[in-house]
Design an enzyme around this catalytic site. Structure first.
Site, PDB file in Angstrom:
ATOM      1  N   HIS A  19     -17.356  29.009 -32.724  1.00  0.00           N
ATOM      2  CA  HIS A  19     -18.363  28.375 -32.306  1.00  0.00           C
ATOM      3  C   HIS A  19     -19.717  28.095 -33.104  1.00  0.00           C
ATOM      4  O   HIS A  19     -20.256  27.497 -33.004  1.00  0.00           O
ATOM      5  CB  HIS A  19     -18.746  28.139 -30.723  1.00  0.00           C
ATOM      6  N   ASP A 109     -24.215  23.706 -27.466  1.00  0.00           N
ATOM      7  CA  ASP A 109     -22.795  23.611 -27.652  1.00  0.00           C
ATOM      8  C   ASP A 109     -22.702  22.213 -26.244  1.00  0.00           C
ATOM      9  O   ASP A 109     -22.814  23.024 -25.380  1.00  0.00           O
ATOM     10  CB  ASP A 109     -22.823  24.749 -27.407  1.00  0.00           C
ATOM     11  N   GLN A 332     -12.603  33.648 -45.065  1.00  0.00           N
ATOM     12  CA  GLN A 332     -11.734  33.011 -44.701  1.00  0.00           C
ATOM     13  C   GLN A 332     -11.835  31.693 -45.399  1.00  0.00           C
ATOM     14  O   GLN A 332     -10.614  31.188 -46.115  1.00  0.00           O
ATOM     15  CB  GLN A 332     -11.127  32.080 -42.970  1.00  0.00           C
ATOM     16  N   HIS A 347      -3.321  29.759 -36.653  1.00  0.00           N
ATOM     17  CA  HIS A 347      -2.981  29.091 -35.073  1.00  0.00           C
ATOM     18  C   HIS A 347      -3.753  28.135 -34.478  1.00  0.00           C
ATOM     19  O   HIS A 347      -3.537  28.392 -33.777  1.00  0.00           O
ATOM     20  CB  HIS A 347      -3.669  30.348 -34.371  1.00  0.00           C
ATOM     21  N   ASN A 351     -11.612  25.023 -36.034  1.00  0.00           N
ATOM     22  CA  ASN A 351     -12.819  25.440 -37.306  1.00  0.00           C
ATOM     23  C   ASN A 351     -11.556  25.449 -38.377  1.00  0.00           C
ATOM     24  O   ASN A 351     -11.857  25.268 -39.668  1.00  0.00           O
ATOM     25  CB  ASN A 351     -13.022  26.763 -37.048  1.00  0.00           C
ATOM     26  N   GLN A 372      -4.974  24.559 -29.208  1.00  0.00           N
ATOM     27  CA  GLN A 372      -4.367  24.467 -30.267  1.00  0.00           C
ATOM     28  C   GLN A 372      -3.197  24.095 -30.312  1.00  0.00           C
ATOM     29  O   GLN A 372      -2.367  23.002 -32.117  1.00  0.00           O
ATOM     30  CB  GLN A 372      -4.086  26.150 -30.563  1.00  0.00           C
TER      31      GLN A 372
HETATM   32  N1  UDP Z   1     -12.616  33.297 -39.696  1.00  0.00           N
HETATM   33  C1  UDP Z   1     -12.618  33.821 -41.104  1.00  0.00           C
HETATM   34  N2  UDP Z   1     -11.971  35.310 -40.900  1.00  0.00           N
HETATM   35  C2  UDP Z   1     -10.898  35.838 -41.105  1.00  0.00           C
HETATM   36  C3  UDP Z   1     -10.575  34.707 -39.418  1.00  0.00           C
HETATM   37  C4  UDP Z   1     -11.192  34.143 -39.013  1.00  0.00           C
HETATM   38  O1  UDP Z   1     -14.058  33.874 -40.831  1.00  0.00           O
HETATM   39  O2  UDP Z   1     -10.464  36.762 -40.936  1.00  0.00           O
HETATM   40  C5  UDP Z   1     -12.905  32.182 -39.654  1.00  0.00           C
HETATM   41  C6  UDP Z   1     -12.088  31.021 -39.749  1.00  0.00           C
HETATM   42  O3  UDP Z   1     -12.571  30.867 -40.949  1.00  0.00           O
HETATM   43  C7  UDP Z   1     -13.767  29.895 -38.609  1.00  0.00           C
HETATM   44  C8  UDP Z   1     -13.333  30.953 -37.227  1.00  0.00           C
HETATM   45  O4  UDP Z   1     -12.744  32.153 -38.019  1.00  0.00           O
HETATM   46  O5  UDP Z   1     -14.121  29.212 -39.076  1.00  0.00           O
HETATM   47  C9  UDP Z   1     -12.259  30.406 -36.278  1.00  0.00           C
HETATM   48  O6  UDP Z   1     -12.922  29.479 -35.845  1.00  0.00           O
HETATM   49  P1  UDP Z   1     -11.517  29.189 -35.057  1.00  0.00           P
HETATM   50  O7  UDP Z   1     -12.407  27.453 -33.984  1.00  0.00           O
HETATM   51  O8  UDP Z   1     -10.299  28.110 -35.850  1.00  0.00           O
HETATM   52  O9  UDP Z   1     -10.783  29.443 -34.162  1.00  0.00           O
HETATM   53  P2  UDP Z   1     -10.876  30.851 -32.677  1.00  0.00           P
HETATM   54  O10 UDP Z   1     -11.699  32.170 -33.288  1.00  0.00           O
HETATM   55  O11 UDP Z   1     -12.186  29.881 -31.797  1.00  0.00           O
HETATM   56  O12 UDP Z   1      -9.818  30.858 -32.067  1.00  0.00           O
END
Ligand code: UDP
Length: 457
Positions: A19, A109, A332, A347, A351, A372
């Site tokens: 978020h 949000d 990422q 998953h 994002n 998801q």
């Molecule tokens: N992310 C990251 N490094 C990692 C894993 C995830 O920077 O090793 C970031 C990814 O780029 C994304 C966020 O964490 O922007 C995860 O958001 P997402 O909505 O995909 O999943 P959530 O963590 O909310 O389940």
């Protein structure tokens, strides 16, 4: 004191990685268009935000030392952040007014509908920002309107809603398929719509080409402007100088280690695996994944958060040295954009889904909970950029199934999936570039803010 004519927004994300990233990115986009932007994030997450593009100020969630981890239960955390967050947001608004920079609009949000009341009491406009797909928002808005009742029973036939493809049981968000599973989160997701008709603006992190029909199908209840994908500019339009990363990381990314390792690998030869920041994967699923990765012909980079590490089979990390790198967290975006990456096992957090699409990387979808599962359907069936791993009766995607999916993406159907992914990348870039649909929507918002600020003064 002389009043400023520059619009000022406070941007208030739910304090999780998935978020903070899109809301901070929105704040940066607005700042690049001449808006003064302040990110208000919890005391506990303040130290994880590093950006000079916008101001960052703390609000309290009532658990200033360790945030959610300190609260333990979802319900306790959500009521605490509502109580303490309202008060500290009100204080922030007062302080900025006293300092001569009154806030024109609070961009909150959508998980925090209470922020609209606070904004109103302080004479500011309110804008809800949704961090899910338009499809997911449409489903929840149908529940809010009463058109869809809980629990959603889709065992016998698919769920058919206007403007959306038929959703089978495995595609329906788990919170509504099984309302008892996470009642506090379900209540929060539904509360997003509780006062939405009173919001001055509604935004969503998606874009027209991707989900126009889905968004339009609920336009009356959910009049969202589609402004995404909210990725740093360097990965899309490149128009914001120096905007190369989100500027927030709740864990320390092992960037140098990852890029040094990836630089030794051939183009599109590496599988990248991540389950995001929140999911807790079962030990069985981790074991099946470990087996499948060992058995592929490809090398792999796997993010296993510290809290998940003991679910790996004993000795796994050492046994795959050279072929596989396991890290606790990475950048990422940098990883997905690396030429060595050939496949993203995700998953399907929203994002991550947008990042895979916007960077043109084909995916293996392995959704675990919440929305998801819906994102996974779109990745495979609607956008044609990936293969979804099927679960067995115990809810685990087995080793053979995973191996099959990896081979499909890395070998058999790789070419087709990659060319679809590249098409989406191009469309994402166009949407955010000058004159694109998302860029236009943001410009219109900025224009309205400027008019409102001028009238106010
Ligand atoms: N992310 C990251 N490094 C990692 C894993 C995830 O920077 O090793 C970031 C990814 O780029 C994304 C966020 O964490 O922007 C995860 O958001 P997402 O909505 O995909 O999943 P959530 O963590 O909310 O389940």
């Amino acid at each position: 004191m002389e009043k400023s004519n520059q619009p000022h927004v406070i941007v208030l994300p739910y304090p999780s990685q998935g978020h903070i990233n899109p809301l901070l990115q929105f704040a940066k986009r607005l700042a690049a268009k001449g808006v003064r932007a302040t990110l208000a994030t919890t005391t506990n997450t303040m130290q994880s935000v590093h950006t000079s593009a916008v101001a960052v100020e703390p609000i309290s969630d009532g658990f200033d030392d360790a945030g959610f981890a300190e609260a333990g239960k979802e319900g306790d955390y959500l009521s605490s952040i509502r109580e303490h967050g309202s008060k500290s947001l009100a204080r922030l608004l007062d302080n900025h007014k006293a300092a001569g920079f009154p806030v024109s609009c609070v961009i909150y949000d959508a998980f925090f509908p209470w922020a609209l009341d606070v904004a109103r009491r302080h004479g500011a406009l309110g804008a809800a920002f949704f961090t899910n797909s338009a499809t997911v928002c449409a489903i929840f808005s149908h529940i809010h309107s009463g058109a869809l009742t809980l629990p959603v029973n889709v065992e016998d036939e698919p769920l058919v809603l206007p403007g959306l493809p038929p959703l089978n049981s495995c595609d329906v968000p788990t919170f509504i398929r099984n309302p008892q599973s996470y009642p506090a989160y379900l209540a929060m997701k539904l509360s997003q719509f509780s006062n939405l008709e009173k919001a001055d603006f509604v935004f969503a992190n998606t874009f027209h080409q991707l989900e126009r029909q889905e968004a339009e199908s609920v336009e009356k209840q959910w009049p969202a402007k589609l402004v995404g994908p909210m990725l740093p500019s360097a990965y899309l339009d490149g128009r914001i100088e120096g905007d190369k990363g989100y500027g927030a990381s709740l864990w320390k990314p092992l960037s140098e280690q990852c890029s040094a390792w990836l630089s030794t690998k051939a183009q599109e030869s590496v599988i990248y695996i991540s389950f995001g920041s929140m999911v807790s994967v079962s030990s069985k699923q981790m074991e099946e994944m470990a087996w499948a990765l060992t058995s592929t012909n490809s090398d792999f980079l796997w993010v296993v958060r510290e809290t998940e590490r003991d679910k790996l089979p004993p000795g796994f990390t050492e046994s795959v040295k050279g072929k596989g790198l396991i890290v606790s967290w990475c950048n990422q975006l940098e990883t997905l954009a690396h030429p060595a990456i050939g496949c993203f096992v995700t998953h399907c957090g929203w994002n991550s889904t947008l990042e895979g699409l916007a960077l043109g990387v084909p995916m293996v979808a392995l959704p675990q909970w919440s929305d998801q599962v819906t994102d996974a359907k779109f990745i495979e069936e609607i956008w044609g950029v990936g293969v979804r791993a099927k679960e067995d009766k115990s809810g685990v995607a087995g080793r053979e199934e995973l191996l099959y999916c990896l081979k499909e993406v890395m070998e058999e159907r790789g070419h087709k999936l990659r060319s679809n992914a590249r098409k989406w990348r191009k469309l994402a870039m166009e949407a955010t570039d000058q004159g694109g649909s998302s860029d236009n929507a943001i410009n219109q918002f900025v224009m309205k803010l400027k008019v409102a600020t001028a009238v106010e003064n």
